[in-house]
Design a protein around this motif. Sequence first.
Motif, mmCIF file in Angstrom:
data_model
loop_
_atom_site.group_PDB
_atom_site.id
_atom_site.type_symbol
_atom_site.label_atom_id
_atom_site.label_comp_id
_atom_site.label_asym_id
_atom_site.label_seq_id
_atom_site.Cartn_x
_atom_site.Cartn_y
_atom_site.Cartn_z
ATOM 1 N N ALA A 238 0.832 -1.201 0.000
ATOM 2 C CA ALA A 238 0.000 0.000 0.000
ATOM 3 C C ALA A 238 0.862 1.244 0.000
ATOM 4 O O ALA A 238 0.488 2.271 -0.536
ATOM 5 N N LYS A 239 2.014 1.159 0.601
ATOM 6 C CA LYS A 239 2.868 2.334 0.680
ATOM 7 C C LYS A 239 3.653 2.543 -0.608
ATOM 8 O O LYS A 239 3.748 3.654 -1.112
ATOM 9 N N PHE A 240 4.230 1.485 -1.131
ATOM 10 C CA PHE A 240 5.157 1.634 -2.246
ATOM 11 C C PHE A 240 4.560 1.265 -3.593
ATOM 12 O O PHE A 240 5.079 1.670 -4.625
ATOM 13 N N GLY A 241 3.546 0.448 -3.621
ATOM 14 C CA GLY A 241 3.185 -0.208 -4.863
ATOM 15 C C GLY A 241 4.084 -1.428 -4.993
ATOM 16 O O GLY A 241 5.184 -1.446 -4.457
ATOM 17 N N VAL A 242 3.594 -2.421 -5.711
ATOM 18 C CA VAL A 242 4.319 -3.689 -5.735
ATOM 19 C C VAL A 242 5.688 -3.546 -6.379
ATOM 20 O O VAL A 242 6.679 -4.084 -5.910
ATOM 21 N N LYS A 243 5.727 -2.783 -7.461
ATOM 22 C CA LYS A 243 6.973 -2.701 -8.231
ATOM 23 C C LYS A 243 8.105 -2.120 -7.388
ATOM 24 O O LYS A 243 9.220 -2.619 -7.403
ATOM 25 N N LEU A 244 7.808 -1.059 -6.672
ATOM 26 C CA LEU A 244 8.862 -0.438 -5.865
ATOM 27 C C LEU A 244 9.241 -1.349 -4.696
ATOM 28 O O LEU A 244 10.419 -1.501 -4.384
ATOM 29 N N ALA A 245 8.243 -1.968 -4.082
ATOM 30 C CA ALA A 245 8.539 -2.868 -2.961
ATOM 31 C C ALA A 245 9.480 -3.975 -3.408
ATOM 32 O O ALA A 245 10.357 -4.402 -2.670
ATOM 33 N N GLN A 246 9.300 -4.423 -4.642
ATOM 34 C CA GLN A 246 10.161 -5.489 -5.155
ATOM 35 C C GLN A 246 11.583 -5.006 -5.391
ATOM 36 O O GLN A 246 12.515 -5.791 -5.355
ATOM 37 N N SER A 247 11.726 -3.715 -5.657
ATOM 38 C CA SER A 247 13.060 -3.218 -5.999
ATOM 39 C C SER A 247 13.926 -3.006 -4.760
ATOM 40 O O SER A 247 15.123 -2.803 -4.882
ATOM 41 N N PHE A 248 13.328 -3.045 -3.582
ATOM 42 C CA PHE A 248 14.119 -2.811 -2.378
ATOM 43 C C PHE A 248 14.831 -4.077 -1.925
ATOM 44 O O PHE A 248 14.312 -5.183 -2.065
ATOM 45 N N MET A 249 15.976 -3.877 -1.325
ATOM 46 C CA MET A 249 16.689 -4.991 -0.717
ATOM 47 C C MET A 249 15.933 -5.457 0.533
ATOM 48 O O MET A 249 15.718 -6.642 0.742
ATOM 49 N N TYR A 250 15.551 -4.513 1.365
ATOM 50 C CA TYR A 250 14.809 -4.841 2.587
ATOM 51 C C TYR A 250 13.543 -3.984 2.641
ATOM 52 O O TYR A 250 13.524 -2.930 3.269
ATOM 53 N N PRO A 251 12.475 -4.421 1.976
ATOM 54 C CA PRO A 251 11.281 -3.566 1.874
ATOM 55 C C PRO A 251 10.696 -3.177 3.229
ATOM 56 O O PRO A 251 10.220 -2.058 3.392
ATOM 57 N N THR A 252 10.751 -4.091 4.195
ATOM 58 C CA THR A 252 10.127 -3.767 5.478
ATOM 59 C C THR A 252 10.862 -2.616 6.157
ATOM 60 O O THR A 252 10.247 -1.709 6.711
ATOM 61 N N MET A 253 12.192 -2.665 6.081
ATOM 62 C CA MET A 253 12.978 -1.585 6.663
ATOM 63 C C MET A 253 12.702 -0.274 5.922
ATOM 64 O O MET A 253 12.498 0.767 6.539
ATOM 65 N N SER A 254 12.655 -0.351 4.597
ATOM 66 C CA SER A 254 12.377 0.851 3.811
ATOM 67 C C SER A 254 10.994 1.397 4.125
ATOM 68 O O SER A 254 10.788 2.604 4.137
ATOM 69 N N MET A 255 10.061 0.482 4.397
ATOM 70 C CA MET A 255 8.705 0.924 4.710
ATOM 71 C C MET A 255 8.688 1.743 5.995
ATOM 72 O O MET A 255 8.069 2.806 6.059
ATOM 73 N N ILE A 256 9.396 1.262 7.017
ATOM 74 C CA ILE A 256 9.421 2.004 8.273
ATOM 75 C C ILE A 256 10.188 3.318 8.079
ATOM 76 O O ILE A 256 9.808 4.371 8.608
ATOM 77 N N LYS A 257 11.249 3.276 7.272
ATOM 78 C CA LYS A 257 12.009 4.497 7.012
ATOM 79 C C LYS A 257 11.150 5.547 6.321
ATOM 80 O O LYS A 257 11.311 6.735 6.531
ATOM 81 N N ALA A 258 10.264 5.064 5.453
ATOM 82 C CA ALA A 258 9.455 5.994 4.673
ATOM 83 C C ALA A 258 8.219 6.468 5.426
ATOM 84 O O ALA A 258 7.404 7.190 4.885
ATOM 85 N N SER A 259 8.064 6.031 6.664
ATOM 86 C CA SER A 259 6.889 6.456 7.424
ATOM 87 C C SER A 259 7.300 7.591 8.343
ATOM 88 O O SER A 259 8.266 7.462 9.076
ATOM 89 N N ASP A 260 6.583 8.679 8.268
ATOM 90 C CA ASP A 260 6.887 9.715 9.248
ATOM 91 C C ASP A 260 5.739 9.844 10.230
ATOM 92 O O ASP A 260 4.575 9.765 9.879
ATOM 93 N N VAL A 261 6.105 10.020 11.459
ATOM 94 C CA VAL A 261 5.098 10.204 12.490
ATOM 95 C C VAL A 261 4.459 11.563 12.266
ATOM 96 O O VAL A 261 5.167 12.555 12.133
ATOM 97 N N PRO A 262 3.132 11.624 12.181
ATOM 98 C CA PRO A 262 2.498 12.918 11.949
ATOM 99 C C PRO A 262 2.884 13.898 13.059
ATOM 100 O O PRO A 262 2.939 13.536 14.227
ATOM 101 N N GLY A 263 3.169 15.115 12.664
ATOM 102 C CA GLY A 263 3.643 16.090 13.631
ATOM 103 C C GLY A 263 5.151 16.171 13.632
ATOM 104 O O GLY A 263 5.723 17.146 14.076
#
Lengths: 365, 383
Positions: A238-263
Amino acid sequence: MMNSNDKISSYQVGVLVYLTVLGVGILTLPASMAKEVENDGWILAILAGLLCIGLVYIMCKVGEKFPQNGLVGTLKILFGKFFGVILAIPILFYFLLFASLETRIFGETVKLFLLSRTPLEFIMLPLVIVAVILARLGIEPVVRFFEAVTPTILFALVVLAVIAITNTDFSNLKPFFSHDILSFAMGVKSALFAYAGFEVLLIVFPFIKEPNKAFKASRNAILLLILVYVVVIVESYAKFGVKLAQSFMYPTMSMIKASDVPGAFIERIEGLLEALWVLFVYTSIVSLLYSLSVVAKDIFGHIEAKHFLAIFLPFIYLTSLIGDSIIDMMKYGDLLTTTLGLYTIFALPIIMYIVSRFKKAGAKQ
Amino acid sequence: MKKFLAIILIISSLFLTGCWDKIEIDERAFVGGIYVDIIEDGKSKNGEIKPFYEQDMKNRLKVIFTIANPKAIAGGGEEGFVTVEAIADSIPDAIRKIGVRLNRTPFFAHSKVLVMSENVLKDEKVFKELIDYVDREPDLNAQVNVMMLDGRIEELVKIKPKLDIYLVTYIQGVFNNAQNLSYIVPIKLMQLTAQLNAGQKAHIPIITVKEDEIEIKGIALIKDNKLYKTVDEKYLRAFQFLNSQLKGGRKFINYNGTSVSYFIQDNYRDLYVKDDNGKLKFILKAELEGYIENNIFSKEALEKKDLDKMEEILSESFKLELMETIKYFQENVGADYLGLEDYTRKNYNKVYKKFKDNWDEAFKEAEFEVEAQAFIRRIGSKK
């Protein structure tokens, strides 16, 4: 054998299965599930999980029939002394190489994200040594440690799942079921190994207080794992789209990196995942090493399992250095799961189950 | 004895610790903005293996980093940042060149903006190299705002923001503001790489420098990893609406000679896709909700028929706006940047499969049926 106090409850069996399976795999999970079926990866995770429950059922049926014999003992009963040992040797290598693989991926990931100047051996060796120290103590201290860290892990998983839900577009999961059955079947073969680790059940059966309740506990553990996996996969698609998620070495880590806490009062939240992930890897390695020591003890006919850990310690470290680059290593990892892995978690339990139908039950407690 | 030994062991562990990766916070240079321009059009050939020393590299790029100056920010100084620049072949090369001049280590984990000049976007190779670097660097934040600068990057970093002492927070602030009013389609690094990975199309906002301020100017469309066309800002609102990214903002209408401002608070989009005898057909139903901000003074209260009239004008004008934008993208741009391909793939997979090999051609030929309805929900604190 001094196992009068070495008994674990069925809840502890569940915790053991859960924390053994949850290891390095969760970082690459969204990419590995997308390989065959792209956006249907989360459905694949469910299918593979259900298949694992089937395998667990088979393992438990065999275990209930021979509760006191242990894996190698059961193999000896089923196939005779000589062939039993032969059939057990691949399992020994499987646990050894699996533990090495986890150690190496741990080292590479930590070096990439956290400690870029620390030598790899100083990342990997302490982890293996500390794991050996715990695994030496026997099954009960191991599961007690697992029990103690479970609340922390569950709490942090929930926090991370909530954090990662920002900036997502769940329409990325559409269209559902867009792939044919064949690609699902192909996918399940590799998706199964996201759940690799539940085979410790084969080992721990002699230590379970109530063997007939082991299935229920491990089934619940795998159901919980399916839930965690589906949340991770769905959120990263939902965050990256499938294609981008596939291109990452560690998608889960990238997912948390790409999340910013609101505020934005806090940045770089991935530190939480990294810290937590050390626990995931540690628990997996401990339980794999423990299984390794038990299998080795039974193969060599030794009395104490813990002696083997000291012997295998250098081998674990050395085999973990197989593969020059990370891409090389991933290839060896795939090779391991598709050969020894397939044998240990898929082929052998089924064969054991079929043969055990024709044998008399082993000694009761 | 055993106790004694244990105590010795525990204490000795304190002295046996080590740390390879210790970097104190005051040893880091927090790079807030990365600005890249092309100064020389050099194509390096791939050929024989040479020692390839650093000076053998082409100096194609001009790279500027703006680095936060914590002392000045805390002390309320005039300038909260310093700029360092390097002429280099790539960003790692620039980091190397800057690194040997700077007394701190450049640190990218808190970067906020990535500005590329028009020339960078026009040069496919440079753009691809740049995107790969920012994608591969594990420290770099995926939430970096990416934009194209129409102008020179030296002028941009010279700006002294009025209400802020740090250029990067100023640019971010302008972006946030403009985003809420739909005058910009901001894009984060993560979204850009997602778009480039999913298809060959992406869009990047354009900014320019005007005296001491930055100004937002439309969007740049990227196709096949290079700049394809730029879109005028007048199409932005409909563009965002069609991409279902519209946040809000004002739409003006001419009502009895007064420019009445209608503030859009909510919007809904219904899109139906059909295969009409080998031609794509889209049926778009648009709905807007919001309030009016001004009218002309009168002692009479506004009545329902006035509002109905306004709504009618609004609906009609928004419908025309949508149709014009669609036509512009069909005829002038000639490629589907409106997110229709993605939408069709997700929701009308059967239709999509028929057209997927030649989507842009099908989009150009496609037929659109647009309906728009605007609702005025509130009229302010006066009747």
